[in-house]
Design an enzyme around this catalytic site. Sequence first.
Site, PDB file in Angstrom:
ATOM      1  CD  GLU A   1      -0.875   0.786   3.637  1.00 42.58           C
ATOM      2  OE1 GLU A   1      -1.432   1.862   3.357  1.00 42.58           O
ATOM      3  OE2 GLU A   1      -0.802   0.344   4.794  1.00 42.58           O
TER       4      GLU A   1
ATOM      5  CE  LYS B   1      -6.879   7.222   5.497  1.00 43.68           C
ATOM      6  NZ  LYS B   1      -6.971   7.373   6.966  1.00 43.68           N
TER       7      LYS B   1
ATOM      8  CG  ASP C   1      -8.503  -0.694   5.631  1.00 44.26           C
ATOM      9  OD1 ASP C   1      -8.657  -0.028   4.593  1.00 44.26           O
ATOM     10  OD2 ASP C   1      -7.530  -0.568   6.410  1.00 44.26           O
TER      11      ASP C   1
ATOM     12  CE  LYS D   1       0.664   1.706  13.963  1.00 47.97           C
ATOM     13  NZ  LYS D   1       0.549   2.133  12.573  1.00 47.97           N
TER      14      LYS D   1
HETATM   15  N1  PSU Z   1      -2.934   1.864  10.301  1.00 49.46           N
HETATM   16  C1  PSU Z   1      -1.694   2.263  10.545  1.00 49.46           C
HETATM   17  N2  PSU Z   1      -1.050   3.098   9.680  1.00 49.46           N
HETATM   18  C2  PSU Z   1      -1.650   3.540   8.556  1.00 49.46           C
HETATM   19  C3  PSU Z   1      -2.957   3.066   8.289  1.00 49.46           C
HETATM   20  C4  PSU Z   1      -3.568   2.250   9.182  1.00 49.46           C
HETATM   21  O1  PSU Z   1      -1.162   1.866  11.559  1.00 49.46           O
HETATM   22  O2  PSU Z   1      -1.051   4.321   7.800  1.00 49.46           O
HETATM   23  C5  PSU Z   1      -3.619   3.461   7.020  1.00 49.46           C
HETATM   24  C6  PSU Z   1      -3.796   2.219   6.136  1.00 49.46           C
HETATM   25  O3  PSU Z   1      -3.576   2.590   4.800  1.00 49.46           O
HETATM   26  C7  PSU Z   1      -5.247   1.862   6.360  1.00 49.46           C
HETATM   27  C8  PSU Z   1      -5.867   3.225   6.561  1.00 49.46           C
HETATM   28  O4  PSU Z   1      -5.813   1.190   5.281  1.00 49.46           O
HETATM   29  O5  PSU Z   1      -4.909   3.948   7.298  1.00 49.46           O
HETATM   30  C9  PSU Z   1      -7.175   3.154   7.278  1.00 49.46           C
HETATM   31  O6  PSU Z   1      -7.707   4.444   7.350  1.00 49.46           O
HETATM   32  P1  PSU Z   1      -9.265   4.659   7.691  1.00 49.46           P
HETATM   33  O7  PSU Z   1      -9.425   4.277   9.122  1.00 49.46           O
HETATM   34  O8  PSU Z   1      -9.501   6.122   7.444  1.00 49.46           O
HETATM   35  O9  PSU Z   1     -10.015   3.774   6.750  1.00 49.46           O
END
Ligand code: PSU
Length: 306
Positions: free
Chosen positions: A29, A90, A146, A163
């Site tokens: 990614e 993003k 995701d 995380k």
């Molecule tokens: N978790 C991390 N670092 C990141 C991301 C997630 O520890 O950079 C990024 C990944 O690309 C993940 C995205 O798919 O954030 C999820 O963001 P959102 O919660 O806005 O869908």
Amino acid sequence: MQSPSPSAIRLGEEVAAAIADSRPVLALESTILSHGLPTPRNLEVGLASEELVRDAGVVPATIGVIDGVPVVGLSPAEIERLCTVAEVVKVSVRDLPIARAKRLDGGTTVAATAWLAHRAGIRVMSTGGLGGVHRGASETFDESADLTTLAETPITLVSAGVKSILDIRATLERLETLNIPVVGYRTNRYPGFYVADSGFALDYRLESPADAAALARARDELGLSAAVLVANPVDEAKQLDPGLHDRVLADAIAAASEAGITGHDTTPFLLDHLQRATGGRSLEVNLEVYRGNVALGAEIARALAG
Ligand code: PSU
Ligand code: MN
């Protein structure tokens, strides 16, 4: 979901050739580069990860959006562009049409990367941490796309769990609801990204890349649509000190709420806060975790191609 028109996605030359020859390819990614890591570490990591994949005899396909066009197999110059240009957005799946219509540059999330990788014919992908259910989601409905995207994207995804900035218990429940298999790699504990054990158990474990390949094949034979999630913990010797982890996490969450951060800005904000609050330790662990996932993803890609 319908298939995109073939010209909608650009494949890098090396990636296109490898897919055509059924040689192993690993998708990576780019949100981690554009929004997850500080400059210039992001570029070092982006290029070093590709090198690590190559050293394992696998073709790397870093995925992102350039001038609105989704690219599977960015060139080094394109990786550099996503790492250094300030206007990079993003891009999750819902953002792909917007980026296209507006000709934007974008770092793709796990969701958008997996979606594009699968449509290009790539079977394995590595990331650091997966998106999931945010704390307070019962009020805010903030759950990463995701999860819903992986329910419909039959790929194998290597991550170190989600995380602890997220609600891990709720994320595991949603993965179960969405019919997404989650297996520990040589562990029965769900990893907590910075720490080897999030405090939650897993029902199933795998011992080898060949096991992961067998699981992906079983999913394909059954015609199921969900990704297989391989949860790969950081070495306990290299994890973030759990006490430090819990302290700075509480501070980061309080700071986000005070600053009124919501929605897709939440993850980058919390990660940046953690990095500063641990004097860079969380960043080093983050990179160690990511390296481990890239290396395992490459091995699984080889096992699946073999
Ligand atoms: N978790 C991390 N670092 C990141 C991301 C997630 O520890 O950079 C990024 C990944 O690309 C993940 C995205 O798919 O954030 C999820 O963001 P959102 O919660 O806005 O869908
Ligand atoms: Mn969100």
